[in-house]
Scaffold this active site. Structure first.
Site, PDB file in Angstrom:
ATOM      1  N   ASN A   9       0.862  -1.178   0.000  1.00 14.00           N
ATOM      2  CA  ASN A   9       0.000   0.000   0.000  1.00 14.00           C
ATOM      3  C   ASN A   9       0.901   1.230   0.000  1.00 14.00           C
ATOM      4  OD1 ASN A   9      -1.809   2.035   0.459  1.00 14.00           O
ATOM      5  ND2 ASN A   9      -2.393   1.369   2.528  1.00 14.00           N
ATOM      6  N   TRP A  10       0.992   1.869  -1.148  1.00 17.25           N
ATOM      7  CA  TRP A  10       1.923   2.999  -1.272  1.00 17.25           C
ATOM      8  C   TRP A  10       1.401   4.267  -0.601  1.00 17.25           C
ATOM      9  CZ3 TRP A  10       3.777   2.936  -7.125  1.00 17.25           C
ATOM     10  CH2 TRP A  10       4.470   1.749  -7.360  1.00 17.25           C
ATOM     11  N   LYS A  11       0.130   4.304  -0.257  1.00 18.80           N
ATOM     12  CA  LYS A  11      -0.496   5.507   0.320  1.00 18.80           C
ATOM     13  C   LYS A  11      -0.233   6.694  -0.627  1.00 18.80           C
ATOM     14  CE  LYS A  11      -0.050   3.225   4.715  1.00 18.80           C
ATOM     15  NZ  LYS A  11       0.112   3.290   6.165  1.00 18.80           N
ATOM     16  N   HIS A  94      -9.181   1.213   5.053  1.00 17.99           N
ATOM     17  CA  HIS A  94      -7.884   1.425   5.708  1.00 17.99           C
ATOM     18  C   HIS A  94      -8.052   2.383   6.894  1.00 17.99           C
ATOM     19  CE1 HIS A  94      -3.794   2.638   6.469  1.00 17.99           C
ATOM     20  NE2 HIS A  94      -3.454   1.485   5.923  1.00 17.99           N
ATOM     21  N   GLU A  96      -6.440   4.826   7.846  1.00 21.70           N
ATOM     22  CA  GLU A  96      -6.299   6.262   7.529  1.00 21.70           C
ATOM     23  C   GLU A  96      -7.579   6.805   6.893  1.00 21.70           C
ATOM     24  OE1 GLU A  96      -2.641   5.624   5.435  1.00 21.70           O
ATOM     25  OE2 GLU A  96      -1.801   4.995   7.361  1.00 21.70           O
ATOM     26  N   GLU A 166      -5.251  -4.835  10.664  1.00 24.62           N
ATOM     27  CA  GLU A 166      -4.187  -3.843  10.841  1.00 24.62           C
ATOM     28  C   GLU A 166      -4.406  -3.095  12.158  1.00 24.62           C
ATOM     29  OE1 GLU A 166      -2.211  -2.646   6.954  1.00 24.62           O
ATOM     30  OE2 GLU A 166      -4.031  -1.464   7.029  1.00 24.62           O
ATOM     31  N   GLY A 172       2.782   2.239  10.780  1.00 22.74           N
ATOM     32  CA  GLY A 172       3.736   3.338  10.627  1.00 22.74           C
ATOM     33  C   GLY A 172       4.477   3.693  11.900  1.00 22.74           C
ATOM     34  N   SER A 212       3.730  -2.295  10.254  1.00 24.61           N
ATOM     35  CA  SER A 212       5.186  -2.364  10.438  1.00 24.61           C
ATOM     36  C   SER A 212       5.786  -3.730  10.091  1.00 24.61           C
ATOM     37  CB  SER A 212       5.558  -1.941  11.866  1.00 24.61           C
ATOM     38  OG  SER A 212       5.156  -0.608  12.105  1.00 24.61           O
ATOM     39  N   GLY A 233       3.050  -1.151   4.276  1.00 24.75           N
ATOM     40  CA  GLY A 233       3.090   0.288   3.991  1.00 24.75           C
ATOM     41  C   GLY A 233       4.509   0.725   3.658  1.00 24.75           C
ATOM     42  N   GLY A 234       5.173   1.318   4.634  1.00 29.66           N
ATOM     43  CA  GLY A 234       6.499   1.923   4.418  1.00 29.66           C
ATOM     44  C   GLY A 234       7.485   1.033   3.677  1.00 29.66           C
TER      45      GLY A 234
HETATM   46  P1  13P Z   1       3.310   0.280   7.685  1.00 38.72           P
HETATM   47  O1  13P Z   1       3.803  -1.004   7.069  1.00 38.72           O
HETATM   48  O2  13P Z   1       4.069   1.492   7.197  1.00 38.72           O
HETATM   49  O3  13P Z   1       3.201   0.190   9.170  1.00 38.72           O
HETATM   50  O4  13P Z   1       1.818   0.506   7.138  1.00 38.72           O
HETATM   51  C1  13P Z   1       0.909  -0.534   7.208  1.00 38.72           C
HETATM   52  C2  13P Z   1      -0.276  -0.153   6.433  1.00 38.72           C
HETATM   53  O5  13P Z   1      -0.955   0.798   6.742  1.00 38.72           O
HETATM   54  C3  13P Z   1      -0.594  -0.951   5.237  1.00 38.72           C
HETATM   55  O6  13P Z   1      -1.844  -0.648   4.756  1.00 38.72           O
END
Ligand code: 13P
Length: 249
Positions: A9-11, A94, A96, A166, A172, A212, A233-234
């Site tokens: 997920n590149w956000k 998600h 967010e 999640e 994050g 994470s 994510g990251g």
């Molecule tokens: P991180 O891997 O950066 O914690 O993010 C997880 C995420 O939100 C995937 O959708």
């Protein structure tokens, strides 16, 4: 056998140049035959990503969509628009989207229904906040998120659903749920599905963990019995890290 899935997920990251560089690095890596690898770029990079990944087995998926077919929804994207460019999978719910854009389980329920009606596959995200875990309410919170958003769906559509647990406190933050915490929650979720539907729906459902996941913890987390992959994510923004993660099964 359940699908093994690793989705990045590149956000709101990666412009057209970064997208090109990252995808060309992923393309030149060895994709394991038994893992579905997916990337979720921003809307503006979906078409380019589809073109760059043509003839590979990496899928391009969307991060969000609106429940409506079309109309006066400035800034929104419909399922038909995604399907029109052959994006057939969408992330919905998600944390967010829930916390920053106020998407409630009721709103998410409509989005899930619209995506499934358009014959899309859905990765549905949910998970508790830190305070809810600290007060030992995490099972209750997760059960309620699933109940409101998903449990009115007919059994037949569950073949097009993937769940992603999640925990908000792990997104994050560099803090990961331990493999045991992930396994306990995933087993609980699978039990809920079996109770509300049946054993085979529960057994066939892929449940991903997100929060994470990094190269140094992916293998341990993915080796848990009820963890069928990850939403990353990251670490999905760095080619080498993402490759190590999807190679970790
Ligand atoms: P991180 O891997 O950066 O914690 O993010 C997880 C995420 O939100 C995937 O959708």
């Amino acid at each position: 056998m359940r699908d093994k899935i690793v989705a990045g997920n590149w956000k709101m990251n990666n412009d057209q140049y970064q997208t090109k560089e990252l995808l060309s690095n992923l393309k030149s890596s060895k994709i394991p035959d038994d893992v579905r690898v997916m990337v979720a770029p921003s809307f503006t990079q979906l078409s380019q990503s589809k073109n760059l990944l043509n003839n590979t087995n990496i899928s391009v998926i969307a991060q969000n969509m609106n429940a409506a077919h079309s109309g006066a929804y400035t800034g929104e994207i419909s399922a038909d628009m995604l399907k029109g460019i052959e994006v057939n999978t969408v992330i919905i719910g998600h944390s967010e989207r829930r916390s920053i854009f106020n998407e409630s389980d009721e709103i998410l329920k409509e989005k899930v229904k619209a995506a499934l009606a358009a014959d899309m596959e859905v990765i549905f995200c949910f998970g508790e906040e830190l305070q809810e875990r600290k007060t030992n309410n995490h099972y209750k919170v997760v059960a309620n998120q699933l109940k409101v958003a998903l449990f009115e769906l007919p059994e037949i559509v569950w073949k097009n659903l993937i769940l992603a647990y999640e925990p908000v406190w792990a997104i994050g933050t560099g803090e990961t749920a331990s493999p045991q915490q992930a396994q306990e929650m995933h087993a609980y979720i699978r039990k809920l599905i079996a109770q509300n539907y049946n054993q085979s729906t529960a057994e066939n459902l892929a449940i991903l963990y997100g929060g994470s996941v990094k190269p140094n913890n992916a293998k341990e987390i993915f080796s848990e019995q009820d963890v069928d992959g990850g939403l990353i994510g990251g670490a999905s923004l760095k080619a080498n890290d993402f490759i190590e993660i999807f190679s970790a099964f």
